[in-house]
Design a protein around this motif. Sequence first.
Motif, PDB file in Angstrom:
ATOM      1  N   LEU A 167      22.200  47.640  73.079  1.00 30.75           N
ATOM      2  CA  LEU A 167      23.448  48.100  72.481  1.00 30.75           C
ATOM      3  C   LEU A 167      23.157  48.729  71.123  1.00 30.75           C
ATOM      4  N   PHE A 168      23.753  49.888  70.861  1.00 33.04           N
ATOM      5  CA  PHE A 168      23.669  50.524  69.546  1.00 33.04           C
ATOM      6  C   PHE A 168      25.000  50.297  68.833  1.00 33.04           C
ATOM      7  N   LEU A 169      24.945  49.667  67.668  1.00 30.46           N
ATOM      8  CA  LEU A 169      26.112  49.559  66.795  1.00 30.46           C
ATOM      9  C   LEU A 169      25.913  50.500  65.623  1.00 30.46           C
ATOM     10  N   CYS A 170      26.899  51.335  65.378  1.00 29.04           N
ATOM     11  CA  CYS A 170      26.788  52.387  64.369  1.00 29.04           C
ATOM     12  C   CYS A 170      27.888  52.201  63.327  1.00 29.04           C
ATOM     13  N   SER A 171      27.508  52.131  62.052  1.00 28.54           N
ATOM     14  CA  SER A 171      28.514  51.945  61.009  1.00 28.54           C
ATOM     15  C   SER A 171      29.426  53.179  60.931  1.00 28.54           C
ATOM     16  N   HIS A 172      30.627  52.962  60.439  1.00 29.70           N
ATOM     17  CA  HIS A 172      31.585  54.065  60.337  1.00 29.70           C
ATOM     18  C   HIS A 172      31.162  55.116  59.318  1.00 29.70           C
ATOM     19  N   LYS A 173      30.127  54.825  58.536  1.00 28.55           N
ATOM     20  CA  LYS A 173      29.657  55.785  57.530  1.00 28.55           C
ATOM     21  C   LYS A 173      28.545  56.685  58.058  1.00 28.55           C
ATOM     22  N   PHE A 174      28.009  56.369  59.225  1.00 24.83           N
ATOM     23  CA  PHE A 174      26.863  57.125  59.730  1.00 24.83           C
ATOM     24  C   PHE A 174      27.231  58.582  60.018  1.00 24.83           C
ATOM     25  N   ALA A 175      28.238  58.808  60.854  1.00 14.12           N
ATOM     26  CA  ALA A 175      28.599  60.166  61.255  1.00 14.12           C
ATOM     27  C   ALA A 175      29.011  61.043  60.065  1.00 14.12           C
ATOM     28  N   PRO A 176      29.848  60.546  59.132  1.00 11.57           N
ATOM     29  CA  PRO A 176      30.207  61.396  57.990  1.00 11.57           C
ATOM     30  C   PRO A 176      29.006  61.801  57.133  1.00 11.57           C
ATOM     31  N   ARG A 177      27.936  61.018  57.156  1.00 15.95           N
ATOM     32  CA  ARG A 177      26.740  61.392  56.388  1.00 15.95           C
ATOM     33  C   ARG A 177      25.991  62.571  57.031  1.00 15.95           C
ATOM     34  N   ASP A 178      26.224  62.800  58.307  1.00 17.35           N
ATOM     35  CA  ASP A 178      25.461  63.805  59.044  1.00 17.35           C
ATOM     36  C   ASP A 178      26.095  65.187  58.859  1.00 17.35           C
ATOM     37  N   LYS A 179      25.999  65.711  57.649  1.00 17.35           N
ATOM     38  CA  LYS A 179      26.627  66.997  57.333  1.00 17.35           C
ATOM     39  C   LYS A 179      26.016  68.145  58.129  1.00 17.35           C
ATOM     40  N   GLN A 180      24.734  68.045  58.464  1.00 20.19           N
ATOM     41  CA  GLN A 180      24.055  69.133  59.161  1.00 20.19           C
ATOM     42  C   GLN A 180      24.142  69.007  60.692  1.00 20.19           C
ATOM     43  N   LYS A 181      24.838  67.979  61.172  1.00 20.70           N
ATOM     44  CA  LYS A 181      25.029  67.774  62.614  1.00 20.70           C
ATOM     45  C   LYS A 181      23.695  67.662  63.359  1.00 20.70           C
ATOM     46  N   ILE A 182      22.784  66.895  62.778  1.00 20.91           N
ATOM     47  CA  ILE A 182      21.466  66.693  63.369  1.00 20.91           C
ATOM     48  C   ILE A 182      21.332  65.296  63.957  1.00 20.91           C
ATOM     49  N   TRP A 183      21.818  64.293  63.234  1.00 22.73           N
ATOM     50  CA  TRP A 183      21.460  62.915  63.562  1.00 22.73           C
ATOM     51  C   TRP A 183      22.403  62.231  64.523  1.00 22.73           C
ATOM     52  N   VAL A 184      23.661  62.645  64.566  1.00 20.65           N
ATOM     53  CA  VAL A 184      24.554  62.097  65.600  1.00 20.65           C
ATOM     54  C   VAL A 184      24.074  62.517  66.987  1.00 20.65           C
ATOM     55  N   PRO A 185      23.749  63.818  67.204  1.00 17.81           N
ATOM     56  CA  PRO A 185      23.181  64.184  68.504  1.00 17.81           C
ATOM     57  C   PRO A 185      21.860  63.487  68.789  1.00 17.81           C
ATOM     58  N   ALA A 186      21.018  63.301  67.764  1.00 20.15           N
ATOM     59  CA  ALA A 186      19.745  62.608  67.976  1.00 20.15           C
ATOM     60  C   ALA A 186      19.977  61.168  68.411  1.00 20.15           C
ATOM     61  N   LEU A 187      20.984  60.508  67.811  1.00 14.04           N
ATOM     62  CA  LEU A 187      21.307  59.135  68.190  1.00 14.04           C
ATOM     63  C   LEU A 187      21.852  59.081  69.611  1.00 14.04           C
ATOM     64  N   GLN A 188      22.690  60.033  69.972  1.00 14.93           N
ATOM     65  CA  GLN A 188      23.240  60.079  71.324  1.00 14.93           C
ATOM     66  C   GLN A 188      22.136  60.300  72.355  1.00 14.93           C
ATOM     67  N   LYS A 189      21.185  61.155  72.019  1.00 14.89           N
ATOM     68  CA  LYS A 189      20.059  61.394  72.923  1.00 14.89           C
ATOM     69  C   LYS A 189      19.224  60.139  73.091  1.00 14.89           C
ATOM     70  N   LEU A 190      18.971  59.431  71.987  1.00 17.64           N
ATOM     71  CA  LEU A 190      18.197  58.190  72.056  1.00 17.64           C
ATOM     72  C   LEU A 190      18.925  57.146  72.896  1.00 17.64           C
ATOM     73  N   ALA A 191      20.231  57.033  72.729  1.00 18.14           N
ATOM     74  CA  ALA A 191      21.003  56.076  73.519  1.00 18.14           C
ATOM     75  C   ALA A 191      20.893  56.383  75.008  1.00 18.14           C
ATOM     76  N   ALA A 192      20.950  57.666  75.343  1.00 12.55           N
ATOM     77  CA  ALA A 192      20.822  58.049  76.751  1.00 12.55           C
ATOM     78  C   ALA A 192      19.448  57.677  77.295  1.00 12.55           C
ATOM     79  N   GLU A 193      18.401  57.871  76.489  1.00 16.36           N
ATOM     80  CA  GLU A 193      17.044  57.519  76.913  1.00 16.36           C
ATOM     81  C   GLU A 193      16.898  56.022  77.134  1.00 16.36           C
ATOM     82  N   CYS A 194      17.613  55.243  76.339  1.00 13.54           N
ATOM     83  CA  CYS A 194      17.479  53.786  76.400  1.00 13.54           C
ATOM     84  C   CYS A 194      18.514  53.135  77.313  1.00 13.54           C
ATOM     85  N   GLY A 195      19.412  53.916  77.872  1.00 15.78           N
ATOM     86  CA  GLY A 195      20.474  53.330  78.676  1.00 15.78           C
ATOM     87  C   GLY A 195      21.398  52.464  77.849  1.00 15.78           C
ATOM     88  N   ALA A 196      21.593  52.850  76.593  1.00 14.04           N
ATOM     89  CA  ALA A 196      22.401  52.049  75.665  1.00 14.04           C
ATOM     90  C   ALA A 196      23.747  52.704  75.413  1.00 14.04           C
TER      91      ALA A 196
END
Length: 373
Positions: free
Chosen positions: A34-63
Amino acid sequence: MNRRRIVFLFNLLQDVNVIRPMALLAREMNVDVLFLCSHKFAPRDKQKIWVPALQKLAAECGASITEYESPFAAYRLLQDGCGAIVTASESNLPAHTETHDVFRAAPSGYTRVTLQHGYECIGFLQNREHDLAHGRNVRFAADILAAWAPADRLTSMAWSERDKVFTTGPGLLLQQPTGRARSAEGMVCENLHSVRLSASGDLRQGFMADFGHFCTHLAARNETVYLRPHPGGQFLMRNDIAPPTNARMDTRPIYEVDLGAFAYGVSAPSSVLLDMVLAGLPTAVWADPEGVMDIGNYEGLTVIRRPRDWLAFHRDVRLRPAMILTRQRQFTTQLAMPLDADHVRRRFVELLMLASHRFDTPAAPSRIGGSTC
């Protein structure tokens, strides 16, 4: 019976880089992830790089990814399970509140694991600028501190925390891409947001002035260089500072970057220096000419302080790379870190098994005894 699971907490953008190797190991175990993500994570991603990276990692892990807004919300998500909770940025410092408070509130059926998230890491191995900015009384809510080196090498760790240390070695060894033919281009990394360049005076202008001078030298030779921003700081991008025209921005996650393909690497003090060294890259650490900034933890690496030092290093990379690499091998030897990739992988697997209660061991933290898994 509660569900056995391994939970990964994400709060700062750089957490994706640090947690990724353990998350990929966890998918090989017979537990829910399970991935738990703080509510501050997405707003920090101004360049739209890390939310997609996290989503890709979750898909790889079945999480699955679930956002939480408070420690109580996280507790509610955790209360029907047991196992391990792992995060990369956790301490009693304000920047880590979103993970620290979840650890403090976590149900007793979980073992809490904090990963050392960098070579010079708060509460593990600090430098003078860290001391000035954050003090030396850093504490953790974790049961286990996964460290890159043995406790006696963690000179900034409080004595009350040392019994928690589980030495793994650096997780970056688990995600190095395969090297290809080395190019003629180098990589320069900026971490201008760091207290390293501000706690003892503003050194950022000096770094950028030196880099600009170096790029002018390269342009005269019709050469380019890659410029890599820190994944969390992204100082140049956030402040809309344009790099020199022959500097190519590289914003990819570090695990997608084949460092071994570059000709050389330069950075102000940062964990990326160790990444480059372990990738076999001729590497130099930038420091201010007056010697104000503390670079003691990098003693043994090539140091560049003035524009002429950049040019001399660039020349030595072409003419005397063996000299630089020999110096770097001596540097890594003195670190006393586990640096064999297979050994490091075994240590991380053992840590996950211990923390998720996959086998009983006398070394397990006392909180495990109350588990209903």
